[in-house]
Design a protein around this motif. Structure first.
Motif, short mmCIF file in Angstrom:
data_model
loop_
_atom_site.label_atom_id
_atom_site.label_comp_id
_atom_site.label_asym_id
_atom_site.label_seq_id
_atom_site.Cartn_x
_atom_site.Cartn_y
_atom_site.Cartn_z
N GLN A 127 0.83 -1.20 0.00
CA GLN A 127 0.00 0.00 0.00
C GLN A 127 0.86 1.25 0.00
OE1 GLN A 127 -2.43 -0.64 3.45
NE2 GLN A 127 -3.84 -2.01 2.38
N LYS A 128 1.95 1.22 0.75
CA LYS A 128 2.86 2.37 0.80
C LYS A 128 3.49 2.60 -0.58
CE LYS A 128 6.78 4.10 3.45
NZ LYS A 128 7.76 3.78 4.51
N ALA A 129 3.90 1.53 -1.26
CA ALA A 129 4.48 1.65 -2.59
C ALA A 129 3.46 2.18 -3.59
CB ALA A 129 5.03 0.31 -3.05
N GLU A 130 2.20 1.74 -3.48
CA GLU A 130 1.15 2.22 -4.39
C GLU A 130 0.89 3.71 -4.19
OE1 GLU A 130 -2.30 -0.21 -3.92
OE2 GLU A 130 -1.31 -1.98 -4.75
N ALA B 178 3.07 5.90 -3.07
CA ALA B 178 4.24 6.62 -3.60
C ALA B 178 4.18 6.70 -5.12
CB ALA B 178 5.52 5.93 -3.15
N ARG B 179 3.73 5.61 -5.77
CA ARG B 179 3.59 5.60 -7.23
C ARG B 179 2.52 6.59 -7.68
NH1 ARG B 179 2.23 0.27 -8.04
NH2 ARG B 179 3.93 -0.55 -6.85
N VAL C 152 3.33 11.12 -13.74
CA VAL C 152 3.88 12.13 -14.64
C VAL C 152 2.75 12.73 -15.46
CG1 VAL C 152 5.47 12.50 -16.55
CG2 VAL C 152 6.03 10.85 -14.75
N GLU C 153 2.74 14.04 -15.51
CA GLU C 153 1.71 14.73 -16.30
C GLU C 153 2.18 14.82 -17.74
OE1 GLU C 153 -0.23 19.11 -16.42
OE2 GLU C 153 0.11 18.20 -14.46
#
Length: 121
Positions: free
Chosen positions: A73-76, A78-79, A84-85
């Motif tokens: 969940q922490k990695a998700e 952070a992703r 990126v726009e």
């Protein structure tokens, strides 16, 4: 976190099994209670339903399963923050025959004869 499916080593893991705690791809998971609840892997789902009692993988400790879920969940999160726009690219779609539009480049004039005949490339 680049985990791999336990059964299909070349597939990326999508989620953890709620019973055994191993990572599996989308083909190996069964969402018995909807997408909001943790899924079962196929062997653990068979064991939980009573079809095959010895089908499940040996379970990991519950503490380790919870730790892995929190890491995922922490990695998700952070992703999601690092998305990126993408900026749209401006393209000049003007038609050369229209008055005021730029003329076709010289190299294009060589390949497009003004007589309208077909040219083999």
């Amino acid at each position: 976190m680049e985990e791999r499916c336990m059964r299909h080593q070349f597939e990326a893991a999508v989620d953890l099994c709620r019973n055994c705690g191993y990572e599996f791809c989308a083909e190996c998971l069964v969402y018995s209670f909807g997408r909001e609840q943790p899924p079962y892997c196929v062997p653990c789902a068979l064991a939980a339903s009573g079809v095959r009692s010895n089908a499940a993988y040996p379970p990991r400790p519950k503490r380790e399963i919870k730790r892995r879920l929190k890491e995922r969940q922490k990695a998700e999160r952070a992703r999601a923050k690092q998305k990126v726009e993408v900026k749209p690219v401006e393209v000049d779609w003007s038609i050369p025959d229209r008055p005021g539009a730029p003329a076709a480049p010289d190299w294009l004039e060589e390949h497009l004869p003004s007589s309208g005949e077909r040219v083999a490339f």
